[in-house]
Motif scaffolding. Structure first.
Motif, PDB file in Angstrom:
ATOM      1  N   UNK A  69       0.840  -1.201   0.000  1.00 54.56           N
ATOM      2  CA  UNK A  69       0.000   0.000   0.000  1.00 54.56           C
ATOM      3  C   UNK A  69       0.872   1.247   0.000  1.00 54.56           C
ATOM      4  N   UNK A  70       1.934   1.230   0.797  1.00 56.31           N
ATOM      5  CA  UNK A  70       2.858   2.361   0.831  1.00 56.31           C
ATOM      6  C   UNK A  70       3.518   2.573  -0.530  1.00 56.31           C
ATOM      7  N   UNK A  71       4.045   1.499  -1.121  1.00 59.45           N
ATOM      8  CA  UNK A  71       4.767   1.616  -2.388  1.00 59.45           C
ATOM      9  C   UNK A  71       3.848   2.087  -3.513  1.00 59.45           C
ATOM     10  N   UNK A  72       2.633   1.550  -3.585  1.00 63.21           N
ATOM     11  CA  UNK A  72       1.691   1.984  -4.620  1.00 63.21           C
ATOM     12  C   UNK A  72       1.320   3.448  -4.415  1.00 63.21           C
ATOM     13  N   UNK A  73       1.127   3.860  -3.154  1.00 64.18           N
ATOM     14  CA  UNK A  73       0.805   5.261  -2.868  1.00 64.18           C
ATOM     15  C   UNK A  73       1.917   6.176  -3.363  1.00 64.18           C
ATOM     16  N   UNK A  74       3.149   5.822  -3.045  1.00 63.56           N
ATOM     17  CA  UNK A  74       4.292   6.634  -3.474  1.00 63.56           C
ATOM     18  C   UNK A  74       4.415   6.625  -4.988  1.00 63.56           C
ATOM     19  N   UNK A  75       4.222   5.441  -5.608  1.00 61.85           N
ATOM     20  CA  UNK A  75       4.326   5.342  -7.056  1.00 61.85           C
ATOM     21  C   UNK A  75       3.290   6.186  -7.775  1.00 61.85           C
ATOM     22  N   UNK A  76       2.057   6.163  -7.295  1.00 61.87           N
ATOM     23  CA  UNK A  76       0.993   6.964  -7.918  1.00 61.87           C
ATOM     24  C   UNK A  76       1.290   8.453  -7.821  1.00 61.87           C
ATOM     25  N   UNK A  77       1.705   8.890  -6.642  1.00 60.41           N
ATOM     26  CA  UNK A  77       1.999  10.311  -6.467  1.00 60.41           C
ATOM     27  C   UNK A  77       3.236  10.727  -7.253  1.00 60.41           C
ATOM     28  N   UNK A  78       4.206   9.824  -7.405  1.00 59.28           N
ATOM     29  CA  UNK A  78       5.389  10.131  -8.201  1.00 59.28           C
ATOM     30  C   UNK A  78       5.056  10.206  -9.685  1.00 59.28           C
ATOM     31  N   UNK A  79       4.107   9.370 -10.146  1.00 60.16           N
ATOM     32  CA  UNK A  79       3.761   9.338 -11.567  1.00 60.16           C
ATOM     33  C   UNK A  79       2.855  10.495 -11.961  1.00 60.16           C
ATOM     34  N   UNK A  80       1.886  10.820 -11.114  1.00 61.81           N
ATOM     35  CA  UNK A  80       0.922  11.882 -11.430  1.00 61.81           C
ATOM     36  C   UNK A  80       0.759  12.799 -10.215  1.00 61.81           C
ATOM     37  N   UNK A  81       1.784  13.586  -9.911  1.00 58.26           N
ATOM     38  CA  UNK A  81       1.737  14.398  -8.689  1.00 58.26           C
ATOM     39  C   UNK A  81       0.721  15.529  -8.724  1.00 58.26           C
ATOM     40  N   UNK A  82       0.239  15.904  -9.905  1.00 57.16           N
ATOM     41  CA  UNK A  82      -0.666  17.056 -10.004  1.00 57.16           C
ATOM     42  C   UNK A  82      -2.122  16.657 -10.228  1.00 57.16           C
ATOM     43  N   UNK A  83      -2.415  15.369 -10.136  1.00 58.35           N
ATOM     44  CA  UNK A  83      -3.779  14.891 -10.360  1.00 58.35           C
ATOM     45  C   UNK A  83      -4.525  14.804  -9.020  1.00 58.35           C
ATOM     46  N   UNK A  84      -5.559  15.634  -8.830  1.00 61.98           N
ATOM     47  CA  UNK A  84      -6.323  15.566  -7.578  1.00 61.98           C
ATOM     48  C   UNK A  84      -6.933  14.187  -7.342  1.00 61.98           C
TER      49      UNK A  84
END
Length: 501
Positions: free
Chosen positions: A173-188
């Motif tokens: 859950x942590x890794x996916x959370x970080x990966x999503x925010x790293x890939x699309x940091x500006x998507x609400x």
């Protein structure tokens, strides 16, 4: 020149971000540094032009990660084992080089599955990283020390996932959370999804997966604070026996627990008068102590825990032995090390994988584990659902002056969360502690302080989802997400190719 400088800078950044994660674990517990370390790893490997390049980046990150997180092994090899400093440092670095292969494998698998940068960074790399971390904890008996999920426990909302998915699920859950925010940091929408997952963890934390059994029991956990260079010295043998006898006489709890090898001799070599004094000091209460045992056959002996006050003398013998510390893996290849090491006991025989808990009174079913066995969540659950209380006995004097005891205590907290059981820790030099079923430290005895930690512990019954299914749910979810990333990544790539044509 500029390209090689860029690569050198990236390698330095990767190694540094991996090394900084040591502060995400206890005792500092700056858990957000794990988010930063994973973000650097996923962003740079996600941008890699080839899977081979991604694997190298994962390897460099892993070198920094493991050199920082297992540095304490040097103390046991050099300070107490007697190995020359250069050789001890080399052995630690060689181990770090081996362990770094696993994040390298995760980076390679993640890059191969995710054919677009988004699917690589957001899903494929994080899920492959956790799958490789599980492999690290299993292959060649495994070494799951410093699993990324442990760094978040029990302080963050992700602790709620531990009783369901275990530490690897928390890490996923942590890794996916970080990966999503790293890939699309500006998507609400991405931020909302990550926030929703963490809120789900917070909600799960409030679920009572297990229930109390009977009234709380009083416990006494002894900490002798005997330095490692005195623990096995013949001239200190009687003094060491007296220390734990004195602490036992001080203890007030209904269950008195002494640490690993509190009796520093085989039971058959221990004076009968001493065992009688120990029993007399606590009767009619219960006394649990660590003591080495000889087996029925020649060269068969065990690192064990015994319920000394029970006429049937129930025994737990350590199942998961420490490589190089308690047995030599592939002696033809690694036997040379023992020419340089001063090891008081080696060549132990492993106990059975499943052993019955100690029956104490009407309600307590005490399941011991020894030394670093509590880093293996999949093995701790072998005592469930019968066990109502867990206890770890350790001698971490081998690593005095390091953070090893703090790190292992945090892993004990993870085991308490996964099982919904209280965990008691009785250690020679620290960290002696009482941990509740939510992974909270209830009471702690300062390191290297001789004394008895007195407190109450609650027996609990029932099964968490993790206790029933182990790591399989986290592995299935990680594997599914990795395949999903590969499917949608290739689908997106094919659609883009058709558009271009």
């Amino acid at each position: 020149m500029r390209f090689s400088s860029l690569r050198a800078g990236q390698s330095a950044l990767l190694a540094a971000s991996g090394a900084l994660t040591v502060f995400a674990f206890a005792p500092v517990r700056a858990f957000a540094l794990m988010w930063l370390g994973l973000a650097v790893l996923f962003i740079l490997t996600g941008r890699a032009t080839t899977a081979k390049r991604a694997a190298w980046q994962g390897y460099v990150w892993g070198l920094g990660y493991f050199c920082a997180n297992i540095y304490w092994i040097f103390i046991s090899l050099h300070t107490f084992g007697g190995m020359p400093a250069w050789m001890a440092a080399g052995c630690v670095f060689l181990l770090a080089m081996y362990l770094a292969l696993f994040p390298a494998l995760g980076a390679w698998l993640g890059h191969r599955a995710g054919t677009t940068r988004f699917w690589r960074t957001a899903i494929a790399l994080p899920s492959a990283f956790i799958l490789s971390e599980w492999l690290r904890g299993w292959l060649f008996t495994g070494f799951p020390w410093a699993s990324v999920g442990t760094s978040q426990l029990p302080m963050t909302p992700l602790a709620g996932f531990a009783p369901v998915l275990g530490v690897y699920g928390v890490g996923l859950v942590l890794a996916i959370s970080v990966g999503l925010l790293a890939a699309l940091p500006r998507k609400p929408a991405v931020w909302a999804g990550v926030l929703g997952a963490w809120l789900a963890g917070w909600g799960l934390w409030h679920v009572q997966w297990t229930h109390p059994v009977g009234a709380p029991v009083s416990v006494s956990l002894a900490q002798g604070a005997i330095p490692q260079d005195e623990k096995w010295a013949q001239e200190h043998y009687l003094d060491n026996l007296r220390i734990y006898l004195h602490l036992t006489r001080q203890a007030k709890g209904d269950i008195v627990i002494l640490p690993e090898t509190a009796i520093p001799s085989f039971l058959t070599d221990t004076p009968d008068w001493y065992l009688d004094y120990l029993r007399a000091a606590v009767e009619p209460r219960a006394l649990v102590t660590g003591v080495p045992l000889t087996g029925k056959h020649k060269d068969e002996y065990y690192n064990s825990v015994m319920l000394l006050t029970d006429d049937k003398t129930p025994i737990y013998s350590k199942h998961h032995l420490v490589p190089f510390g308690e047995f030599v893996p592939v002696p033809a290849l690694f036997g040379w090390m023992y020419h340089y090491l001063n090891m008081p006991l080696d060549g132990f025989t492993p106990g059975a994988a499943k052993q019955a808990p100690f029956v104490i009174g009407q309600t307590t079913r005490l399941a011991p584990n020894i030394c670093y066995e509590d880093v293996y969540g999949r093995e701790i659950i072998n005592a469930l659902p019968q066990a109502t209380l867990l206890v770890n006995v350790s001698n971490l004097a081998w690593f005095d002056g390091s953070w090893a005891a703090w790190q292992q205590t945090q892993m004990s907290q993870a085991r308490a969360l996964e099982t919904g059981r209280w965990m008691l820790r009785a250690t020679n030099t620290g960290m002696t502690a009482i941990i509740d079923e939510k992974g909270q430290l209830i009471k702690v005895l300062p390191e290297r302080q001789r004394g008895v930690l007195e407190g109450m512990a609650q027996n609990r019954a029932g099964e968490t989802p993790y206790a029933r299914w182990g790591d399989w749910m986290a592995l299935a979810l990680g594997g599914f997400l990795w395949l999903l990333a590969g499917f949608f990544g290739r689908k997106h790539q094919a659609r883009t190719s058709q558009t271009i044509v």
